[in-house]
Write a protein that holds these residues in place. Sequence first.
Motif, mmCIF file in Angstrom:
data_model
loop_
_atom_site.group_PDB
_atom_site.id
_atom_site.type_symbol
_atom_site.label_atom_id
_atom_site.label_comp_id
_atom_site.label_asym_id
_atom_site.label_seq_id
_atom_site.Cartn_x
_atom_site.Cartn_y
_atom_site.Cartn_z
ATOM 1 N N PHE A 104 -26.679 51.143 32.330
ATOM 2 C CA PHE A 104 -26.208 51.092 31.625
ATOM 3 C C PHE A 104 -27.282 52.853 30.245
ATOM 4 O O PHE A 104 -26.324 52.861 30.055
ATOM 5 C CB PHE A 104 -26.103 49.501 30.377
ATOM 6 C CG PHE A 104 -25.262 50.077 29.302
ATOM 7 C CD1 PHE A 104 -24.325 50.847 29.248
ATOM 8 C CD2 PHE A 104 -25.430 49.183 27.758
ATOM 9 C CE1 PHE A 104 -23.234 50.892 28.179
ATOM 10 C CE2 PHE A 104 -24.289 49.924 26.735
ATOM 11 C CZ PHE A 104 -23.617 50.311 27.103
ATOM 12 N N ILE A 105 -28.434 51.812 30.412
ATOM 13 C CA ILE A 105 -29.546 52.384 30.107
ATOM 14 C C ILE A 105 -29.109 54.161 30.417
ATOM 15 O O ILE A 105 -29.896 54.619 29.540
ATOM 16 C CB ILE A 105 -30.897 51.470 30.039
ATOM 17 C CG1 ILE A 105 -30.983 49.858 29.556
ATOM 18 C CG2 ILE A 105 -32.222 52.513 29.896
ATOM 19 C CD1 ILE A 105 -32.056 49.527 29.185
ATOM 20 N N MET A 106 -29.505 53.751 32.496
ATOM 21 C CA MET A 106 -28.785 55.403 32.252
ATOM 22 C C MET A 106 -28.037 56.083 31.533
ATOM 23 O O MET A 106 -28.462 56.887 31.525
ATOM 24 C CB MET A 106 -29.296 55.035 34.197
ATOM 25 C CG MET A 106 -30.219 54.727 34.220
ATOM 26 S SD MET A 106 -30.185 54.664 36.076
ATOM 27 C CE MET A 106 -29.319 55.871 36.785
ATOM 28 N N TRP A 107 -27.147 56.057 31.819
ATOM 29 C CA TRP A 107 -25.735 56.208 31.854
ATOM 30 C C TRP A 107 -25.943 56.403 30.035
ATOM 31 O O TRP A 107 -25.880 57.472 29.405
ATOM 32 C CB TRP A 107 -24.447 55.554 31.615
ATOM 33 C CG TRP A 107 -23.441 55.781 30.964
ATOM 34 C CD1 TRP A 107 -22.546 57.126 31.532
ATOM 35 C CD2 TRP A 107 -22.808 55.091 29.635
ATOM 36 N NE1 TRP A 107 -21.690 57.269 30.739
ATOM 37 C CE2 TRP A 107 -21.489 56.403 29.656
ATOM 38 C CE3 TRP A 107 -22.770 54.579 29.026
ATOM 39 C CZ2 TRP A 107 -20.446 56.257 28.424
ATOM 40 C CZ3 TRP A 107 -22.224 54.392 28.064
ATOM 41 C CH2 TRP A 107 -20.858 54.992 27.086
ATOM 42 N N SER A 108 -26.592 55.874 29.417
ATOM 43 C CA SER A 108 -26.954 55.629 28.236
ATOM 44 C C SER A 108 -27.910 56.592 27.311
ATOM 45 O O SER A 108 -27.491 58.098 26.491
ATOM 46 C CB SER A 108 -27.678 54.689 26.969
ATOM 47 O OG SER A 108 -26.872 53.256 27.458
ATOM 48 N N GLY A 109 -28.240 56.686 28.438
ATOM 49 C CA GLY A 109 -29.501 58.151 27.904
ATOM 50 C C GLY A 109 -29.099 59.337 28.492
ATOM 51 O O GLY A 109 -29.540 60.688 27.869
ATOM 52 N N TRP A 110 -28.162 59.474 29.362
ATOM 53 C CA TRP A 110 -27.801 60.633 30.207
ATOM 54 C C TRP A 110 -26.615 61.188 28.766
ATOM 55 O O TRP A 110 -26.797 62.860 28.791
ATOM 56 C CB TRP A 110 -26.719 60.507 30.733
ATOM 57 C CG TRP A 110 -25.919 62.025 31.841
ATOM 58 C CD1 TRP A 110 -24.442 61.903 31.709
ATOM 59 C CD2 TRP A 110 -26.496 62.186 32.713
ATOM 60 N NE1 TRP A 110 -24.287 63.164 32.182
ATOM 61 C CE2 TRP A 110 -25.298 63.118 32.317
ATOM 62 C CE3 TRP A 110 -27.006 63.068 32.804
ATOM 63 C CZ2 TRP A 110 -24.909 64.775 33.562
ATOM 64 C CZ3 TRP A 110 -27.446 63.699 33.854
ATOM 65 C CH2 TRP A 110 -26.409 65.203 33.841
ATOM 66 N N ARG A 111 -25.436 60.439 27.876
ATOM 67 C CA ARG A 111 -25.055 60.648 27.454
ATOM 68 C C ARG A 111 -25.512 61.470 25.503
ATOM 69 O O ARG A 111 -25.299 61.955 25.116
ATOM 70 C CB ARG A 111 -23.989 59.479 26.410
ATOM 71 C CG ARG A 111 -22.859 58.835 27.493
ATOM 72 C CD ARG A 111 -21.774 59.957 27.984
ATOM 73 N NE ARG A 111 -21.539 59.978 26.125
ATOM 74 C CZ ARG A 111 -20.296 60.316 25.889
ATOM 75 N NH1 ARG A 111 -19.308 59.655 27.430
ATOM 76 N NH2 ARG A 111 -19.972 60.392 25.156
ATOM 77 N N TYR A 112 -26.628 60.684 25.686
ATOM 78 C CA TYR A 112 -27.838 61.425 24.643
ATOM 79 C C TYR A 112 -28.421 62.617 25.206
ATOM 80 O O TYR A 112 -28.355 63.727 23.212
ATOM 81 C CB TYR A 112 -28.802 60.075 24.296
ATOM 82 C CG TYR A 112 -30.159 60.910 22.448
ATOM 83 C CD1 TYR A 112 -29.991 60.636 22.471
ATOM 84 C CD2 TYR A 112 -31.531 60.953 24.369
ATOM 85 C CE1 TYR A 112 -30.662 60.743 21.339
ATOM 86 C CE2 TYR A 112 -32.406 61.753 22.829
ATOM 87 C CZ TYR A 112 -31.593 61.467 21.737
ATOM 88 O OH TYR A 112 -33.183 61.802 20.328
ATOM 89 N N LEU A 113 -28.454 62.833 25.766
ATOM 90 C CA LEU A 113 -28.909 63.727 26.430
ATOM 91 C C LEU A 113 -28.207 65.178 26.060
ATOM 92 O O LEU A 113 -28.568 66.694 25.956
ATOM 93 C CB LEU A 113 -29.722 64.648 28.157
ATOM 94 C CG LEU A 113 -30.977 63.612 28.124
ATOM 95 C CD1 LEU A 113 -31.102 63.277 29.794
ATOM 96 C CD2 LEU A 113 -31.847 64.095 27.480
ATOM 97 N N ASN A 114 -26.692 64.809 26.123
ATOM 98 C CA ASN A 114 -25.792 65.458 26.372
ATOM 99 C C ASN A 114 -25.438 66.325 25.091
ATOM 100 O O ASN A 114 -24.753 67.216 24.823
ATOM 101 C CB ASN A 114 -24.616 64.865 27.612
ATOM 102 C CG ASN A 114 -24.331 64.861 29.219
ATOM 103 O OD1 ASN A 114 -25.144 65.837 28.984
ATOM 104 N ND2 ASN A 114 -23.641 64.235 28.697
ATOM 105 N N GLY A 115 -25.400 65.364 23.941
ATOM 106 C CA GLY A 115 -25.444 65.720 22.796
ATOM 107 C C GLY A 115 -26.576 66.295 21.993
ATOM 108 O O GLY A 115 -26.486 66.802 20.741
#
Length: 147
Positions: free
Chosen positions: A74-85
């Motif tokens: 979940f942290i990995m996914w959250s980081g991925w979403r953050y980077l996309n923004g």
Amino acid sequence: MNTDNPKEKNPEWPYRSLLWYGFFGMDSPGGKTLVLRTTAALLIFIVGALLASIPDPLWLKIVGALMVPAAAAFIMWSGWRYLNGLDELSRLIQLRAYAFSYGAAIVLAMTMYSLEISACISISPLWLILVEPLRGISLYVIAKQYQ
């Protein structure tokens, strides 16, 4: 960033947030969402670790053991979403810091492994969390290069 334009200001980075928290602050795109998601992941991790440590019933122990890697995912996914923004420069800085901390994690894991097999010392993999402060330091240093 156009260096030929004298009117363009150098970016002012939130150095304290980069160093201590590992992201561009609560005012950055996705900053508040990242904090909420990583806090939720931390709670999932803690509950999972507590459940995994209880002796009975076995099914609850298994659920807890599965919650721990789920929190990391979940942290990995959250980081991925953050980077996309993020904008291109902010994303580049974050990715360079992630690359550094990934390399540091590999070195630390290999060191732990070699100590375990050569000196018969059992080392918890939770020590890999020490890589996260290195990511914050590398974020700070990399952002300074773009000042």
